[in-house]
Design a protein around this motif. Structure first.
Motif, PDB file in Angstrom:
ATOM      1  N   PRO A 114     119.884 -51.072  21.691  1.00  0.00           N
ATOM      2  CA  PRO A 114     119.785 -51.122  20.226  1.00  0.00           C
ATOM      3  C   PRO A 114     119.383 -49.803  19.580  1.00  0.00           C
ATOM      4  O   PRO A 114     119.785 -49.517  18.458  1.00  0.00           O
ATOM      5  CB  PRO A 114     118.715 -52.205  19.989  1.00  0.00           C
ATOM      6  N   LYS A 115     118.574 -48.974  20.257  1.00  0.00           N
ATOM      7  CA  LYS A 115     118.096 -47.748  19.622  1.00  0.00           C
ATOM      8  C   LYS A 115     119.217 -46.726  19.404  1.00  0.00           C
ATOM      9  O   LYS A 115     119.029 -45.747  18.689  1.00  0.00           O
ATOM     10  CB  LYS A 115     116.984 -47.120  20.442  1.00  0.00           C
ATOM     11  N   ALA A 116     120.386 -46.966  19.994  1.00  0.00           N
ATOM     12  CA  ALA A 116     121.509 -46.038  19.801  1.00  0.00           C
ATOM     13  C   ALA A 116     122.238 -46.294  18.490  1.00  0.00           C
ATOM     14  O   ALA A 116     123.052 -45.476  18.070  1.00  0.00           O
ATOM     15  CB  ALA A 116     122.495 -46.157  20.968  1.00  0.00           C
ATOM     16  N   PHE A 117     121.963 -47.418  17.836  1.00  0.00           N
ATOM     17  CA  PHE A 117     122.717 -47.800  16.643  1.00  0.00           C
ATOM     18  C   PHE A 117     121.814 -47.779  15.415  1.00  0.00           C
ATOM     19  O   PHE A 117     120.631 -48.103  15.487  1.00  0.00           O
ATOM     20  CB  PHE A 117     123.328 -49.192  16.823  1.00  0.00           C
ATOM     21  N   LYS A 118     122.395 -47.413  14.285  1.00  0.00           N
ATOM     22  CA  LYS A 118     121.642 -47.375  13.036  1.00  0.00           C
ATOM     23  C   LYS A 118     121.491 -48.764  12.428  1.00  0.00           C
ATOM     24  O   LYS A 118     120.480 -49.062  11.818  1.00  0.00           O
ATOM     25  CB  LYS A 118     122.354 -46.461  12.020  1.00  0.00           C
ATOM     26  N   GLU A 126     110.918 -53.201  14.317  1.00  0.00           N
ATOM     27  CA  GLU A 126     111.399 -53.256  15.688  1.00  0.00           C
ATOM     28  C   GLU A 126     111.253 -51.889  16.326  1.00  0.00           C
ATOM     29  O   GLU A 126     111.664 -50.888  15.768  1.00  0.00           O
ATOM     30  CB  GLU A 126     112.873 -53.677  15.698  1.00  0.00           C
ATOM     31  N   PRO A 127     110.715 -51.819  17.538  1.00  0.00           N
ATOM     32  CA  PRO A 127     110.413 -50.508  18.124  1.00  0.00           C
ATOM     33  C   PRO A 127     111.637 -49.645  18.321  1.00  0.00           C
ATOM     34  O   PRO A 127     111.621 -48.462  18.057  1.00  0.00           O
ATOM     35  CB  PRO A 127     109.751 -50.874  19.460  1.00  0.00           C
ATOM     36  N   ASP A 128     112.777 -50.247  18.730  1.00  0.00           N
ATOM     37  CA  ASP A 128     113.953 -49.431  19.001  1.00  0.00           C
ATOM     38  C   ASP A 128     114.479 -48.802  17.722  1.00  0.00           C
ATOM     39  O   ASP A 128     114.828 -47.643  17.671  1.00  0.00           O
ATOM     40  CB  ASP A 128     115.045 -50.281  19.664  1.00  0.00           C
ATOM     41  N   PHE A 129     114.536 -49.617  16.636  1.00  0.00           N
ATOM     42  CA  PHE A 129     115.112 -49.105  15.397  1.00  0.00           C
ATOM     43  C   PHE A 129     114.225 -48.049  14.775  1.00  0.00           C
ATOM     44  O   PHE A 129     114.694 -47.046  14.279  1.00  0.00           O
ATOM     45  CB  PHE A 129     115.352 -50.264  14.429  1.00  0.00           C
ATOM     46  N   SER A 130     112.924 -48.257  14.783  1.00  0.00           N
ATOM     47  CA  SER A 130     112.037 -47.257  14.203  1.00  0.00           C
ATOM     48  C   SER A 130     112.099 -45.962  14.987  1.00  0.00           C
ATOM     49  O   SER A 130     112.029 -44.872  14.439  1.00  0.00           O
ATOM     50  CB  SER A 130     110.594 -47.791  14.180  1.00  0.00           C
ATOM     51  N   TYR A 131     112.295 -46.097  16.281  1.00  0.00           N
ATOM     52  CA  TYR A 131     112.397 -44.895  17.103  1.00  0.00           C
ATOM     53  C   TYR A 131     113.596 -44.068  16.710  1.00  0.00           C
ATOM     54  O   TYR A 131     113.523 -42.853  16.542  1.00  0.00           O
ATOM     55  CB  TYR A 131     112.507 -45.322  18.568  1.00  0.00           C
ATOM     56  N   SER A 132     114.737 -44.748  16.471  1.00  0.00           N
ATOM     57  CA  SER A 132     115.934 -43.991  16.107  1.00  0.00           C
ATOM     58  C   SER A 132     115.842 -43.444  14.705  1.00  0.00           C
ATOM     59  O   SER A 132     116.325 -42.371  14.420  1.00  0.00           O
ATOM     60  CB  SER A 132     117.170 -44.888  16.257  1.00  0.00           C
ATOM     61  N   ARG A 133     115.225 -44.184  13.778  1.00  0.00           N
ATOM     62  CA  ARG A 133     115.105 -43.679  12.419  1.00  0.00           C
ATOM     63  C   ARG A 133     114.203 -42.458  12.362  1.00  0.00           C
ATOM     64  O   ARG A 133     114.455 -41.500  11.661  1.00  0.00           O
ATOM     65  CB  ARG A 133     114.548 -44.783  11.505  1.00  0.00           C
ATOM     66  N   GLN A 134     113.109 -42.480  13.148  1.00  0.00           N
ATOM     67  CA  GLN A 134     112.193 -41.353  13.118  1.00  0.00           C
ATOM     68  C   GLN A 134     112.834 -40.084  13.646  1.00  0.00           C
ATOM     69  O   GLN A 134     112.507 -38.983  13.216  1.00  0.00           O
ATOM     70  CB  GLN A 134     110.947 -41.680  13.956  1.00  0.00           C
ATOM     71  N   ASN A 135     113.761 -40.245  14.542  1.00  0.00           N
ATOM     72  CA  ASN A 135     114.378 -39.062  15.131  1.00  0.00           C
ATOM     73  C   ASN A 135     115.680 -38.699  14.452  1.00  0.00           C
ATOM     74  O   ASN A 135     116.396 -37.815  14.903  1.00  0.00           O
ATOM     75  CB  ASN A 135     114.612 -39.290  16.638  1.00  0.00           C
ATOM     76  N   GLY A 136     115.989 -39.403  13.395  1.00  0.00           N
ATOM     77  CA  GLY A 136     117.176 -39.038  12.623  1.00  0.00           C
ATOM     78  C   GLY A 136     118.463 -39.229  13.342  1.00  0.00           C
ATOM     79  O   GLY A 136     119.437 -38.539  13.144  1.00  0.00           O
ATOM     80  N   LEU A 137     118.514 -40.230  14.227  1.00  0.00           N
ATOM     81  CA  LEU A 137     119.734 -40.428  15.025  1.00  0.00           C
ATOM     82  C   LEU A 137     120.458 -41.679  14.591  1.00  0.00           C
ATOM     83  O   LEU A 137     119.882 -42.577  14.048  1.00  0.00           O
ATOM     84  CB  LEU A 137     119.377 -40.529  16.508  1.00  0.00           C
TER      85      LEU A 137
END
Length: 919
Positions: A814-818, A908-919
């Motif tokens: 999930p962390k790979a998707f916006k 959700e941990p995966d989504f926040s992780y991707s948002r914080q890193n701008g990915l």
């Protein structure tokens, strides 16, 4: 009861007359809820009337009787009422319904009325069959079935469309009489809507579930337009014609037209031919006016296809006698003598002018020769090693004193010789014609160049030459050791760039293991990425997937003026196929304009040959290409090696080049090297240059700039301007360098680079300020302002990449998707379902600027999911969920605003992780 049966005899004696005649008999009745019903009976003449229910007499106390006289006949009229309660009906258990009958007596006997049935009325809640939604083509038949709930009395059925009753009497196309069903014989667009079956009796009304009927229209092509005129005035060009999917346009989820909307064919325009004179005819005979004529015609060749007519006169005349004729009352020999005198004067003045010019040229030549003897001794050592339009010369320095030096009192070192080797900017057009491209760029066989100074500068293409350095023990200025370099040429002439060895590069590659949840694979800082959607890989399976960029010279050699617009990208393994299209992103360097470029996607076969997959403008269902200004996003079902090829179809086609300047100190502490690169405007091309410069100790001196290089055959010119006098000087003949058009246009992804060597007068000079001008002749120009310190600890750092994604080459799950998976599922469920108002996946595509080749998405099991995958590929850096939310709100189909994602899903941990890193 039974007591009543004995009290009421079957016949009562009466006076002579007629039998009772029933004026009103009891009717069937229904008990609604707990309300009793009233049965009535009226007869004439009647002495008595009593009710009998279910074969038993009703007690006389339960009767209400009224008696009157018929005025017309004078006979007695009797009317009787009884009440029947719900309890009475429920307590009766017989083979038939509860019934009641009235019996009337007269003087002649008795008469019995009809039996009236009494039932308890009801209507069940649930329909035995609800109507089902349908999608039908226009003019197709629609049949909606409805079986109402069980009830007593039986329910009447009525149909509603969008909450309005349907009257079949007003529309011959609609029939509602057939067993409660609704039949529309020929569907019209106006028949789309929500249909409801209504059932009602005396007890209640019931509504069925609504059935959505969508009448769709499959798209049809309009007629082809006329072919456009050939876009080239002369020679090979193209012309096109188009058609639109508007005959009819697809509506309500109807299929989009299959096939191409645009057709292009090559065309050849006849080039204009200018006329030319044929040779003069023979002189005519001498006329009485002492003249003869000669003529010529414009037929060698005659002007054709709009060419110019010959310039000049088509006939000439001149005197044909020698003093025998008289003109203007003067003998001809007098006129001739005056003409001869004038001619002699002209010859005299011409001779004097030529003598003056010859003397001036001699003086200039002697001056230049003496000056060159005072500073340099010129010796051309290798006239065959021509590089990029510049000839290599050696200059032996005599060092007899230089007025440009700050300290001219220093004693010259007469034991030192330096070899200057550098390109000369040719200004004479004749020289440029003599140095044709065929002579300049034929492969040079194993040129060995003896390098004795850091003054070696040249223009070149990074052909990945192999450098073999050897130590040399000679004596050099400033105590620096120099070396010899041997250069082995490959297919084209190899250009000397510097003395630092460059190793052969291996392919850039990244690998990760992905499962059913999908993920994203990125080659950092190259713009190349691969998106594996959720569900593309089977459940309980894991695949090791790789993504690679070819760093070597591409095996794809475009034909003619065609250009490789981006890197050659490979993904695999090639022996598997995914169930859902994956998204491959490849950067490109073309300035997008369909009038100037025809862009193709090609794939390398297992035999190593390249085959065309599709043209970007083509309508196909095998794959999909979406061109953004700087990248191409490709939806594919099979892995392999892919590349983008651009076919310029006009001289206005623009290839975007990125211009970057790097600098570093040379081995000589007073020398400073500037290297100017012109590369494709793609992150991977810039990454390659940055990697090379890091190995050589180079530093980026200024933000790179974009140069629009047109396909108009004009060359590229690079020059250094505004060098501070008395602080710096540039090596002779290197301030201006020029690159032929074919070198820039056909570089096949290899970055072009030009080197300039500067020398300080004193070690105290630590700041460098100058301008680098890069321009295409008769085209675009960029000027880079250089202000830098040559000391590394004082130099400001210039950022290489706007998005540094080197820390995240692979993301799984999930962390790979916006877009969170739960939101994505809701969007797909909403937009994959056809709507009567056309608000389906086609509108979702339109709101995301996807307006072409919609037939590709129509063939997918979930068109909305593939559209969202394409959105993910396009927004891997910005992840602009707000714009997606706005698009969904405009469509008005989503039941919950996606704009709340940031509040609800970011936990959700995966989504926040991707948002914080701008990915």
């Amino acid at each position: 009861g039974n007591d009543n049966s004995e009290a009421l005899p079957e016949s009562i004696p009466s006076a002579p007359g007629t039998l009772p005649h029933f004026m009103e008999e009891p009717d069937d009745a229904y008990i609604i809820k707990s309300n009793p019903i009233v049965l009535r009976c009226k007869a004439m003449p009647a002495m008595q009337i009593f009710f009998k229910c279910n074969g038993e007499w009703v007690h006389q106390n339960e009767h209400v009787s009224e008696e009157s006289m018929d005025e017309a006949t004078g006979l007695k009229v009797r009317e009787v009422f009884i009440n029947v309660t719900r309890q009475q009906v429920e307590d009766f258990h017989g083979p038939e319904d509860y019934w009641c009958q009235c019996v009337a007596w007269s003087h002649l006997g008795t008469s019995k009325s009809r039996k009236a049935a009494v039932r308890i009325a009801y209507l069940r809640k649930n329909f035995e069959q609800d109507p089902q939604g349908k999608e039908v083509p226009i003019e197709g038949m629609i049949v909606l079935h409805c079986r109402p709930p069980e009830g007593v009395p039986a329910a009447e059925v009525e149909w509603l469309k969008n909450e309005e009753p349907i009257d079949s009497n007003l529309d011959e196309n609609i029939d509602t009489r057939a067993d409660h069903n609704l039949i529309i014989r020929q569907a019209r667009l106006s028949d789309s809507g929500n249909y409801t079956c209504m059932a009602a009796n005396i007890v209640a009304r019931r509504r069925s579930l609504s059935a959505t009927v969508v009448v769709y229209v499959n798209g049809g092509w309009s007629s082809w337009t006329e072919w456009s005129s050939c876009n080239a005035r002369c020679g090979r060009g193209w012309q096109k014609r188009s058609r639109t999917c508007t005959n009819p346009a697809p509506l309500n989820g109807g299929a989009f037209c299959e096939g191409m909307s645009v057709q292009k064919i090559t065309c050849t325009s006849l080039c204009p031919v200018d006329g030319n004179w044929e040779v003069w005819s023979e002189w005519s005979v001498c006329s009485p006016e002492c003249e003869h004529l000669r003529v010529r015609e414009c037929v060698a060749p005659p002007p054709r296809n709009g060419g110019k007519y010959c310039e000049g006169s088509s006939q000439e005349s001149e005197n044909c006698t020698e003093g025998l004729c008289i003109q203007d009352k003067k003998p001809l020999h007098e006129i001739k003598s005056q003409n001869m005198e004038n001619a002699s004067d002209i010859a005299l003045y011409s001779g004097l002018g030529a003598a003056v010019i010859a003397v001036a040229v001699l003086v200039v030549a002697v001056t230049l020769y003496r000056r060159s003897q005072s500073e340099y001794g010129v010796d051309v050592i290798d006239s065959s090693a021509l590089t990029g339009g510049f000839q290599t010369f050696n200059f032996k320095t005599v060092r007899q004193g230089n007025s440009l030096l700050l300290n001219s009192s220093m004693q010259p070192d007469l034991t030192v010789s330096r070899t200057y080797s550098g390109p000369i900017c040719l200004q004479d057009p004749l020289d440029k014609e003599l140095m044709t491209e065929s002579s300049l760029f034929n492969p040079l066989s194993d040129i060995k160049v003896k390098v004795q100074s850091s003054f070696m500068v040249s223009l070149g293409v990074t052909e990945r030459a192999e450098y073999h350095s050897k130590a040399h023990s000679g004596t050099f200025p400033h105590g620096n050791n120099r070396g010899f370099g041997t250069i082995h040429g490959r297919n084209k002439a190899t250009y000397i760039q510097n003395l630092c060895p460059i190793t052969t590069k291996s392919d850039l590659k990244t690998t990760a293991v992905f499962g059913h949840l999908g993920g994203r694979l990125v080659i950092p800082n190259t713009g190349v990425s691969l998106l594996i959607p959720h569900g593309a890989i089977p459940e309980e399976s894991s695949w090791e997937i790789y993504l690679a960029i070819a760093q070597r010279e591409s095996s794809l050699q475009p034909d003619g003026p065609d250009v490789l617009l981006g890197p050659e990208v490979s993904c695999g393994p090639s022996d598997v196929s995914v169930s859902t299209p994956f998204a491959l992103t490849i950067p490109h360097c073309a300035e997008l304009n369909s009038e100037h470029w025809n862009i193709h996607l090609k794939r390398r076969t297992q035999q190593g040959k390249w085959e065309e997959v599709m043209s970007v403008e083509e309508e196909t269902t095998s794959c999909y290409c979406l061109l953004d200004p700087y990248a191409c996003h490709i939806l594919l079902n099979s892995f392999g090696t892919y590349a983008l090829i651009g076919e310029p179809i006009s001289d206005c086609a623009v290839r975007q080049l990125k211009v970057a300047v790097f600098g570093c100190m040379s081995c000589n502490s007073l020398d400073y090297n500037l290297r100017v690169y012109c590369m494709d405007n793609t992150p991977c091309a810039f990454q390659e240059v940055v990697s090379d410069e890091k190995l050589q100790g180079g530093q980026l001196l200024e933000e790179p700039k974009l140069l629009h290089f047109r396909g108009n055959t004009f060359s590229l010119q690079i020059s250094v301007l505004d060098i501070p006098p008395f602080l710096w000087r540039i090596k002779p003949f290197t301030a201006c360098q020029e690159v032929p058009f074919s070198r820039v246009w056909g570089s096949n992804q290899a970055p072009l680079h030009c080197a300039f060597s500067l020398e300080r007068y004193t070690p105290a000079t630590t700041q460098l300020s100058c301008k680098i001008c890069v321009r295409q002749l008769k085209g675009h120009e960029q000027v880079l302002q250089i202000h830098t310190s040559i000391l590394e600890n004082e130099r400001e750092t210039v950022t290489f990449f706007a998005h540094d994604d080197s820390n995240f080459p692979a993301q799984m799950g999930p962390k790979a998707f916006k877009i969170p998976y739960s939101i994505r599922q809701r969007i797909c469920a909403t937009f994959d379902t056809p709507s009567a108002k056309g608000k389906d996946w086609q509108m979702l595509a339109q709101k995301n600027s996807i307006n072409r080749n919609l037939s590709y998405f129509a063939t997918q099991s979930s068109p909305s999911a593939v559209i969202l995958d394409l959105w993910e590929a396009r927004h891997q850096h910005d992840g602009d969920l707000d714009s997606l939310a706005c698009a969904l709100e405009e469509i008005g189909r989503t039941h919950s605003k996606i704009s709340n994602i940031a509040e609800t899903e970011v936990e959700e941990p995966d989504f926040s992780y991707s948002r914080q890193n701008g990915l």
